[in-house]
Scaffold this motif. Structure first.
Motif, PDB file in Angstrom:
ATOM      1  N   GLU A   1       0.843  -1.199   0.000  1.00 58.74           N
ATOM      2  CA  GLU A   1       0.000   0.000   0.000  1.00 58.74           C
ATOM      3  C   GLU A   1       0.879   1.250   0.000  1.00 58.74           C
ATOM      4  O   GLU A   1       1.854   1.333   0.747  1.00 58.74           O
ATOM      5  N   VAL A   2       0.507   2.229  -0.827  1.00 60.81           N
ATOM      6  CA  VAL A   2       1.267   3.477  -0.968  1.00 60.81           C
ATOM      7  C   VAL A   2       0.513   4.607  -0.262  1.00 60.81           C
ATOM      8  O   VAL A   2      -0.675   4.817  -0.509  1.00 60.81           O
TER       9      VAL A   2
ATOM     10  N   LYS B   1      -1.861   0.721  -4.566  1.00 61.00           N
ATOM     11  CA  LYS B   1      -0.822  -0.275  -4.309  1.00 61.00           C
ATOM     12  C   LYS B   1       0.310  -0.089  -5.301  1.00 61.00           C
ATOM     13  O   LYS B   1       0.079   0.250  -6.463  1.00 61.00           O
ATOM     14  N   ALA B   2       1.524  -0.335  -4.835  1.00 60.22           N
ATOM     15  CA  ALA B   2       2.682  -0.282  -5.718  1.00 60.22           C
ATOM     16  C   ALA B   2       2.602  -1.435  -6.707  1.00 60.22           C
ATOM     17  O   ALA B   2       2.252  -2.554  -6.345  1.00 60.22           O
TER      18      ALA B   2
ATOM     19  N   LYS C   1       5.049   1.988 -10.501  1.00 57.95           N
ATOM     20  CA  LYS C   1       3.663   2.268 -10.863  1.00 57.95           C
ATOM     21  C   LYS C   1       2.788   2.201  -9.623  1.00 57.95           C
ATOM     22  O   LYS C   1       2.968   1.345  -8.765  1.00 57.95           O
ATOM     23  N   VAL C   2       1.830   3.123  -9.544  1.00 56.10           N
ATOM     24  CA  VAL C   2       0.806   3.085  -8.507  1.00 56.10           C
ATOM     25  C   VAL C   2      -0.473   2.576  -9.159  1.00 56.10           C
ATOM     26  O   VAL C   2      -0.978   3.182 -10.109  1.00 56.10           O
TER      27      VAL C   2
ATOM     28  N   ALA D   1      -3.843   2.667  -8.867  1.00 46.80           N
ATOM     29  CA  ALA D   1      -4.775   3.540  -8.154  1.00 46.80           C
ATOM     30  C   ALA D   1      -6.206   3.052  -8.329  1.00 46.80           C
ATOM     31  O   ALA D   1      -6.619   2.745  -9.446  1.00 46.80           O
TER      32      ALA D   1
ATOM     33  N   ASP E   1      -3.904   4.333 -13.571  1.00 46.74           N
ATOM     34  CA  ASP E   1      -2.641   4.117 -12.873  1.00 46.74           C
ATOM     35  C   ASP E   1      -1.628   5.163 -13.326  1.00 46.74           C
ATOM     36  O   ASP E   1      -1.768   5.770 -14.390  1.00 46.74           O
TER      37      ASP E   1
ATOM     38  N   ARG F   1       3.704  12.750 -10.325  1.00 50.90           N
ATOM     39  CA  ARG F   1       3.137  11.651 -11.107  1.00 50.90           C
ATOM     40  C   ARG F   1       3.388  11.823 -12.598  1.00 50.90           C
ATOM     41  O   ARG F   1       3.462  12.933 -13.098  1.00 50.90           O
TER      42      ARG F   1
END
Length: 81
Positions: free
Chosen positions: A16-17, A27-28, A37-38, A40, A45, A74
Motif C-alpha cells: 500500500e502506498v 498499491k505499488a 507504478k501506482v 490507483a 494508474d 506523477r
C-alpha cells in the motif's frame, strides 16, 4: 537498501502506498528504471519516482510528499534512470 533491509525493488509490488500526510494512493505495481507504478483505485494508474519513497515496511510504502503535491511527481510513463 530499503529501510526494512530489503534490496529487491520487486518487493515493493502490492504494498500500500501512502503520502506523508497519511493519504492512501493505491498499491505499488511494476518497478522500472527510476520509478514505480501506482495501481490507483477508480482512476488511471500512474508512475512515481523511486526517490520519493521515504520508507517501506512489510505492508506500507510512505512517500516524501503530501497528497496535494502528487501532480508534481506523477507521470503517465516510467522515468528513465
Amino acid at each position: 537498501m530499503l529501510s526494512d533491509g530489503r534490496t529487491d525493488l520487486d518487493a515493493l509490488i502490492d504494498i500500500e502506498v501512502f503520502t506523508s500526510d497519511g493519504e492512501r494512493l493505491g498499491k505499488a505495481g511494476d518497478v522500472q528504471d527510476a520509478s514505480f507504478k501506482v495501481d490507483a483505485p477508480f482512476q488511471p494508474d500512474y508512475w512515481l519516482p523511486l526517490n520519493t519513497v521515504a520508507s517501506v515496511d512489510a505492508d506500507r510504502l510512505l512517500l516524501t510528499f503530501h497528497k496535494e503535491q502528487l501532480d508534481q511527481y506523477r507521470s503517465d510513463e516510467p522515468l528513465v534512470a
